[in-house]
Every structure is written in structure tokens, then in C-alpha cells.
Design a protein around this motif. Structure first.
Motif, mmCIF file in Angstrom:
data_model
loop_
_atom_site.group_PDB
_atom_site.id
_atom_site.type_symbol
_atom_site.label_atom_id
_atom_site.label_comp_id
_atom_site.label_asym_id
_atom_site.label_seq_id
_atom_site.Cartn_x
_atom_site.Cartn_y
_atom_site.Cartn_z
ATOM 1 N N UNK A 38 93.355 -3.226 -18.653
ATOM 2 C CA UNK A 38 92.554 -2.002 -18.530
ATOM 3 C C UNK A 38 92.601 -1.389 -17.133
ATOM 4 N N UNK A 39 92.436 -2.167 -16.044
ATOM 5 C CA UNK A 39 92.489 -1.541 -14.714
ATOM 6 C C UNK A 39 93.843 -0.898 -14.423
ATOM 7 N N UNK A 40 94.933 -1.562 -14.821
ATOM 8 C CA UNK A 40 96.267 -0.972 -14.628
ATOM 9 C C UNK A 40 96.366 0.335 -15.399
ATOM 10 N N UNK A 41 95.908 0.329 -16.645
ATOM 11 C CA UNK A 41 95.951 1.542 -17.469
ATOM 12 C C UNK A 41 95.175 2.676 -16.815
ATOM 13 N N UNK A 42 93.995 2.370 -16.281
ATOM 14 C CA UNK A 42 93.149 3.411 -15.694
ATOM 15 C C UNK A 42 93.764 3.976 -14.413
ATOM 16 N N UNK A 43 94.346 3.116 -13.601
ATOM 17 C CA UNK A 43 94.990 3.604 -12.381
ATOM 18 C C UNK A 43 96.190 4.480 -12.734
ATOM 19 N N UNK A 44 96.977 4.056 -13.689
ATOM 20 C CA UNK A 44 98.137 4.844 -14.111
ATOM 21 C C UNK A 44 97.685 6.196 -14.669
ATOM 22 N N UNK A 45 96.612 6.216 -15.441
ATOM 23 C CA UNK A 45 96.090 7.484 -15.967
ATOM 24 C C UNK A 45 95.709 8.428 -14.834
ATOM 25 N N UNK B 11 106.278 -6.198 -15.397
ATOM 26 C CA UNK B 11 106.675 -5.671 -16.704
ATOM 27 C C UNK B 11 105.557 -4.828 -17.308
ATOM 28 N N UNK B 12 104.321 -5.280 -17.137
ATOM 29 C CA UNK B 12 103.178 -4.527 -17.658
ATOM 30 C C UNK B 12 103.061 -3.169 -16.969
ATOM 31 N N UNK B 13 103.248 -3.167 -15.646
ATOM 32 C CA UNK B 13 103.178 -1.901 -14.899
ATOM 33 C C UNK B 13 104.295 -0.960 -15.343
ATOM 34 N N UNK B 14 105.497 -1.478 -15.470
ATOM 35 C CA UNK B 14 106.635 -0.626 -15.853
ATOM 36 C C UNK B 14 106.406 0.017 -17.216
ATOM 37 N N UNK B 15 105.912 -0.759 -18.155
ATOM 38 C CA UNK B 15 105.684 -0.225 -19.494
ATOM 39 C C UNK B 15 104.607 0.861 -19.474
ATOM 40 N N UNK B 16 103.499 0.582 -18.792
ATOM 41 C CA UNK B 16 102.378 1.526 -18.755
ATOM 42 C C UNK B 16 102.752 2.786 -17.991
#
Length: 228
Positions: A130-137, A166-171
Motif C-alpha cells: 500500500x505505501x508503495x502504491x500511494x507514493x507511486x500514485x 520488482x514490486x516497484x517496477x510493476x507498480x
């Protein structure tokens, strides 16, 4: 002094030196890694490590202590642009999130955002999407954004670093956020299972003088290539 005595003294000194080197470069075991309490939210303006206030910046760079230590080099490498570097030592991505939101989520958001975060997540074994997703958004809301991947070699298991990247690249890819791999690749090119010694300090986390310069160059090149 007799030759035998001199030889014994030399051998003893060598053993002591070897012990010191082993102690210095030995990575942390899982149970030894720091487990800090949640760190307090920091506003973007209060978190500036170098450069101008975020509201006045064309480029905002956000990260943890690795970014903090490289702040002056980053500003210099991005010369000609108004740059704000915010590095919060010890912060995981969930703890950095309020600062990212303050810097990128308002009306005064910059044209370009660069993030290099995740060291403390990987080091502490925190695996939260969730934090990675929110920062990317938030990054996707600016004109151009670049996430600089952290090394997979360091004071953590390589598999943990690979999974995070890998998670960062995908998101990021799904959100149209650019991903820069040059810093990760340079550090991971070290001998064996350790980071490149010329770029990373004996703690296997923080950059050397040469490493700080390389980080700055990587960020500047990524901004030029991806954002113009």
C-alpha cells in the motif's frame, strides 16, 4: 628483538587486523536490524536537506538517509533547475508518505519528482504494498516522475531486495512512472554477494563519497532522459 619474536608479533597484528575488517563489513542479521518506533510526520518544507523550498522547486527529490547524505551532490548535478532535496534518515516508505503527499499532492507540486526510497523497508523486512502504491500514485500526478531503484546487494538478503525492486517496477510501470536502474546496477556489480566497495560504505547501506556522486549523476541522467 629476535627474529622469532618479530614474526610472532607480525602474525598477531595480522590476526587483529583481520578480525577488525570482518567486524566492520559483517552485515546485520535479521534479529539485529533496527526496529524503530514509527517516526513522526515531517512536512516537506521542514524536511529540506538541500536546495530550495519544495513550493519553489522544479524538481523535488525524496528519500531516506542515502538521499540525505547525497543532497549537495544531487543539487549540483541538477544544476540549472530549482531543486529541493528531502532526505529523512531512518524513514520507511509508509513513514515518508506524509512528506511525499505534502510535496507532491498540493497545488504547488513540482514539474518533476524523483524518489529513491525503500532502504529501511528492505533492511527491516517490511513488505507492504500500500505505501508503495500511494507514493507511486502521487508521483503519477506530476508532469514527470522517476523512481530510482535501490541495490539488491546490501545489509539484507538479496531476495528481499529483488522482491522490493520488482514490486516497484510493476507498480511504477502501470502508473506511467519512469524507473531508473543505474544506481542499483552499479552497486550490485560488486564482487561476490557484497555491494561495490567503491560506492557503498562498510555498513553495506550508505554511500561513500564516490557513491554520493554516482547517485547524483544517475538522478540527473534519469531526469534528462525521461523528463527533458
Amino acid at each position: 628483538m629476535r627474529p622469532r619474536t618479530l614474526a610472532l608479533l607480525a602474525l598477531a597484528a595480522s590476526v587483529v587486523a583481520l578480525v577488525v575488517v570482518v567486524l566492520v563489513v559483517q552485515p546485520f542479521d535479521d534479529e539485529e536490524r533496527p526496529d524503530p518506533d514509527d517516526l513522526p510526520p515531517v512536512s516537506a518544507a521542514d524536511g529540506v536537506s538541500a536546495g530550495v523550498a519544495p513550493a519553489q522547486a522544479d524538481v523535488v527529490v525524496l528519500g531516506d538517509s542515502v538521499t540525505l547524505q547525497s543532497a549537495q551532490e544531487i543539487v549540483a548535478a541538477l544544476g540549472g533547475r530549482a531543486v529541493s532535496v528531502i532526505g529523512l534518515s531512518g524513514y520507511r516508505i509508509d513513514e515518508l508518505l506524509p512528506t511525499v503527499e505534502d510535496a507532491l499532492g498540493g497545488e504547488d507540486r513540482p514539474a518533476v519528482a524523483v524518489v529513491m526510497a525503500g532502504y529501511n523497508d528492505v533492511w527491516q523486512g517490511v513488505e507492504e504494498d500500500a505505501p508503495v502504491d500511494e507514493v507511486v500514485d502521487l508521483m503519477a500526478g506530476v508532469d514527470c516522475a522517476v523512481w530510482v531503484l535501490i541495490p539488491t546487494e546490501g545489509a539484507w538478503d538479496r531476495e528481499r531486495g529483488e522482491a522490493f525492486d520488482a514490486r516497484v517496477r510493476e507498480t511504477a510501470g502501470a502508473a506511467g512512472v519512469h524507473v531508473a536502474t543505474a544506481w542499483r546496477d552499479a552497486v550490485d556489480a560488486g564482487a561476490g554477494d557484497t555491494p561495490a566497495a567503491e560506492l557503498v560504505a562498510p555498513d553495506l547501506v550508505h554511500p561513500t563519497v564516490a557513491g554520493r556522486q554516482r547517485i547524483a549523476e544517475v538522478m540527473a541522467a534519469a531526469v534528462e532522459r525521461s523528463c527533458g
